[in-house]
Enzyme design. Sequence first.
Site, PDB file in Angstrom:
ATOM      1  N   GLU A 105       0.831  -1.213   0.000  1.00 61.02           N
ATOM      2  CA  GLU A 105       0.000   0.000   0.000  1.00 61.02           C
ATOM      3  C   GLU A 105       0.863   1.260   0.000  1.00 61.02           C
ATOM      4  OE1 GLU A 105      -2.484  -1.566   3.304  1.00 61.02           O
ATOM      5  OE2 GLU A 105      -4.158  -1.128   1.968  1.00 61.02           O
ATOM      6  N   GLU A 125      -3.997  -9.712   3.262  1.00 61.75           N
ATOM      7  CA  GLU A 125      -4.857  -9.443   4.421  1.00 61.75           C
ATOM      8  C   GLU A 125      -6.016 -10.415   4.559  1.00 61.75           C
ATOM      9  OE1 GLU A 125      -3.434  -7.261   2.510  1.00 61.75           O
ATOM     10  OE2 GLU A 125      -2.712  -5.563   3.692  1.00 61.75           O
TER      11      GLU A 125
END
Length: 697
Positions: A105, A125
């Site tokens: 990210e 995730e």
Amino acid sequence: MTARYQAQDNIAIITIDNPPINSMGLATRQGLEAALATAAVDASVRAIVITGANGVLTGGADIREFGSPVAMQSPTLHDLIRTLEASTKPVISAINGVCMGGGTEISLGCHYRVAAPGVMIGLPEVKIGILPGAGGTQRLPRVAGVELALDMIVSGDAVKSEVLARAGGLNKVIEGDFMPGVLAFAKQVIADGAKLPRVRDIKISLPGAATFFAEARAKVAATSKHFPAPLKCVDAVEAAVQLEIDEGLAREFELFSELVATPESAALRHAFFAERAASKISDVPEATPVRAIKTVAVIGAGTMGGGISMNFLNAGLPVTILETKQEALDRGVATIRKNYENTVKRGKLTQEKCEQRMALLKPTLNFADLKDADLVIEAVFEDINVKEQVFKKLDESMKPGAILASNTSTLDLNRIANFTKRPQDVVGLHFFSPANVMRLLEVVRGAATSTDVLATVMRLAKKIKKVAVVSGVCDGFIGNRMIEQYSRQAMFMLDEGASVEQIDGAIEAFGFAMGPFRMGDLAGNDIGWHIRQRRYVERPELVYSKAGDRLCELGRFGQKTGAGWYDYKPGDRKAHPSPIVTDVLRDYRLAIGTTVRQITDEEICQRLVYALVNEAAHILEEGIAQRASDIDVIYLTGYGFPLWRGGPMHYAESVGLDKVVASMRGFASNPQADPAFWKPASLLEARAISGKGFDAK
Ligand SMILES: NC(=O)c1ccc[n+]([C@@H]2O[C@H](COP(=O)([O-])OP(=O)(O)OC[C@H]3O[C@@H](n4cnc5c(N)ncnc54)[C@H](O)[C@@H]3O)[C@@H](O)[C@H]2O)c1
């Protein structure tokens, strides 16, 4: 220093350095923020490079911070990404090694992304029940395309840098020396006018988006029953297509926050940490020297010996396999070959690899051929006299320093160790059937087992891709000792009036891969029968239902005899309800004079699971298991306990240990119950009162 700063030739190089995997906990985030601030005010700097020490860029967020105020303490990943996007100097993410989650990210917040070849980049995730919450679901589709991004986010699987680059997710894969290549790239960026392209500004266009997402949803729903995260990942990526970036980011954060609070995510995170913790032994420091294991020997080429051998062959280690008779040896080797050939047929292995593995296998009838092996694993008949004979032979023939392991499921490892003059070298390696498939390995620590032997086998387990959990010596070790109480309870419920199908159905609906009776039919009901015969003599005070014995007396051992708790048709593993079993149970209930009653599915699940939990509490207080989370790992990897419930101990804690104890007291007051069975272990009782979890100090 969690982020090192260095400036040269108008370029700032920020190196994230937080061993072992540069996780992005608060200190690392602060370090990165400070380094970015330095670069911003350093007048000589015209471009900024972010890279990682320790062979990785970063493993991602520090998930231990989840749910704590530290996770939200500034700078958050969002704050850092805002800083990156607002930077007036171009920022280049130089992905030198693994880049996961929050790291990916951050990279997506940079103006440019370059990577070394073959580096794994991902957003994993979903594997811990959440979704990327710092813009990953909004920015990845913008650079890499919706399809690849959705695949990566929903599966959590990383892709190689080349794959991401082809899709547009990276500006360049740097061949050759990495940092010089990165610096050359940075210089080119400066030469080209230091442009500041931001991923957030890219517009996504996806014709037929509604159909695309409807299809994706249907596919994901079919494979993610019990797990809410994958569908929410689809929602988040759809938001990236439908909404403006800031609205999309807000939507992503909402979905992320919902998921973090789910019991499934808590269970998955628990399982993740539990597996990591299981590899640590409190009195065996990480630095303990290990013995080199270059060649392995296996004694016995039966069901277990064959499967055990395959693990080492798969890892490229030569295996010498020994039997007493040529015929048994040939049969064992043929089975191993057949297993590999089947994998070849399914397209999962090349013929060449199959031959390479078989070439590493050396069959023998002669103990003298084992003299060079660094480790021997015995998997002969479960009979103490046979084990004695084999271990005495091994003691004579193995070289000094070799590790002598037994795969026994029920015998006393200390007795086995004492058949040799080197009990310090003896350890239990309890594989589960099929041994080449099941991930669990119980490492049985004998009274004399030396710490370097333990350290060696724990390391070796990783090499053969097993999850090793240490158990002390006791009857059944951790997993089977618990399952015996579960099976006892299942049979008590038959006596009280539940049917085989109801009990299996209830616990399978709870999430177990297989109910106790289908499992018995698969493993062979004669195994439990033999154990019970032994118990009747050794522990006459224990109450057992004899319903299972009656079936075994009829030769109904399970699938291998075509009949057990269920009926089976030739060539078919499907379990059919058996009228004979119904009759046997009816007669047995009459004989013991029980008053039959309706038992609810809820009671069935509670009695089965709490039977496991109570025995596990005894195992913990006796020090047989190091920690409750180890017990969860055993049940998740070896016994089909539902992953989304986190294992029996985590599940009991999520119910509330006080409630568990209260239910157990209720079961004890049932007139048909064996009150001794439901006496709570002292540890369980104490924790129910204190309100602390099993592993709390
Ligand atoms: N089957 C399971 O599910 C399972 C699971 C975990 C552990 N175990 C344990 O593994 C061991 C083996 O079980 P299995 O199911 O593979 O049994 P098996 O009967 O399939 O195989 C045992 C093999 O050992 C050979 N053997 C017997 N005596 C020998 C000797 N003196 N020297 C060399 N070979 C000899 C036999 O010929 C046979 O091929 C037992 O200790 C058992 O408790 C079994």
